[in-house]
Design a protein around this motif. Structure first.
Motif, mmCIF file in Angstrom:
data_model
loop_
_atom_site.group_PDB
_atom_site.id
_atom_site.type_symbol
_atom_site.label_atom_id
_atom_site.label_comp_id
_atom_site.label_asym_id
_atom_site.label_seq_id
_atom_site.Cartn_x
_atom_site.Cartn_y
_atom_site.Cartn_z
ATOM 1 N N GLY A 1 0.817 -1.208 0.000
ATOM 2 C CA GLY A 1 0.000 0.000 0.000
ATOM 3 C C GLY A 1 0.847 1.252 0.000
ATOM 4 N N PRO A 2 0.189 2.396 0.167
ATOM 5 C CA PRO A 2 0.907 3.674 0.114
ATOM 6 C C PRO A 2 1.914 3.821 1.253
ATOM 7 N N ARG A 3 2.958 4.528 0.977
ATOM 8 C CA ARG A 3 3.990 4.812 1.985
ATOM 9 C C ARG A 3 3.734 6.218 2.524
ATOM 10 N N ASP A 4 2.833 6.288 3.483
ATOM 11 C CA ASP A 4 2.404 7.578 4.012
ATOM 12 C C ASP A 4 2.318 7.528 5.531
ATOM 13 N N LEU B 1 -1.400 10.004 17.776
ATOM 14 C CA LEU B 1 -0.935 11.361 18.053
ATOM 15 C C LEU B 1 0.578 11.478 17.890
ATOM 16 N N ALA B 2 1.307 10.493 18.388
ATOM 17 C CA ALA B 2 2.771 10.525 18.246
ATOM 18 C C ALA B 2 3.164 10.537 16.768
ATOM 19 N N VAL B 3 2.526 9.701 15.985
ATOM 20 C CA VAL B 3 2.841 9.653 14.551
ATOM 21 C C VAL B 3 2.460 10.971 13.890
ATOM 22 N N ALA B 4 1.285 11.503 14.224
ATOM 23 C CA ALA B 4 0.836 12.758 13.611
ATOM 24 C C ALA B 4 1.780 13.908 13.946
ATOM 25 N N ARG B 5 2.346 13.913 15.135
ATOM 26 C CA ARG B 5 3.233 14.999 15.543
ATOM 27 C C ARG B 5 4.644 14.861 14.963
ATOM 28 N N LEU B 6 5.062 13.621 14.677
ATOM 29 C CA LEU B 6 6.448 13.396 14.282
ATOM 30 C C LEU B 6 6.655 13.129 12.787
ATOM 31 N N ILE B 7 5.629 12.661 12.120
ATOM 32 C CA ILE B 7 5.774 12.283 10.715
ATOM 33 C C ILE B 7 5.001 13.279 9.845
ATOM 34 N N PRO B 8 5.661 13.848 8.832
ATOM 35 C CA PRO B 8 4.952 14.792 7.965
ATOM 36 C C PRO B 8 3.886 14.091 7.131
#
Length: 193
Positions: free
Chosen positions: A78-81, A182-189
């Motif tokens: 799948g997508p790499r996002d 939340l951790a992913v949303a804050r750290l990954i663009p």
């Protein structure tokens, strides 16, 4: 030393169980023999000393925690996002929670490493290699986020896992899932720039 690989693995798994239940101080050859339900003296036939048993138990934990090749391949379908990264973090937390005994034993080994320089050296090398492999995998896979983001995710997920395994009532399952997101949303663009 004996060379039956299946017996050695069973003894190491028994040592992991003893470490998680009794702590490093409770890890004796006799306790491992009892946990593995083998005749007294069996563990001492496979391991020269307690340090060797501790060190090899640590390596065995990583064998259990490392995903197999098909799981690794499937992890990037799948997508790499950002959503894929969140899925990988949820999988990580779930995989470790599924091997609670192993992770608790690893925490015991880390504490014991503060008193045993040899064990500290081995664990430091193993954990550094694991971190380096995770960063390289993330960067080479085309997932969003740089090396610093991966390191920060590693630290955030590590402590979240410790909370969940040692004090499971601090966060509800819903809160745990939300904190991963939340951790992913804050750290990954959202998208690579």
């Amino acid at each position: 030393m004996r060379q039956n690989p299946a017996r050695r693995a069973a003894l190491l798994d028994a040592a992991i169980e003893v470490l998680a239940r009794e702590g490093a101080r409770g890890l004796t050859f006799r306790a491992v023999d009892a946990q593995a339900a083998v005749p007294g003296g069996t563990t001492s036939n496979y391991f020269a000393n307690r340090d060797g048993l501790l060190t090899q138990a640590g390596a065995r934990i990583y064998e259990h925690l490392t995903p197999d090749a098909p799981t690794m391949a499937a992890s990037l379908t799948g997508p790499r996002d950002r959503k894929r990264v969140a899925g990988l973090m949820h999988d990580l937390v779930g995989r470790i929670a599924g091997y609670r005994t192993g992770y608790l034993a690893l925490l015991e080994l880390r504490l014991e490493a503060t008193r045993r320089p040899g064990l500290r050296a081995v664990l430091t090398e193993q954990i550094k290699a694991n971190i380096d492999e995770n960063v390289a995998y993330h960067l080479e896979s085309g997932l969003p986020g740089d090396a610093s983001a991966v390191l920060l995710l590693y630290l955030a997920m590590s402590w979240l896992i410790v909370e969940q395994l040692t004090l499971p009532d601090v966060f509800t399952e819903t809160q745990l899932q939300e904190l991963v997101e939340l951790a992913v949303a804050r750290l990954i663009p959202e998208t690579e720039e």
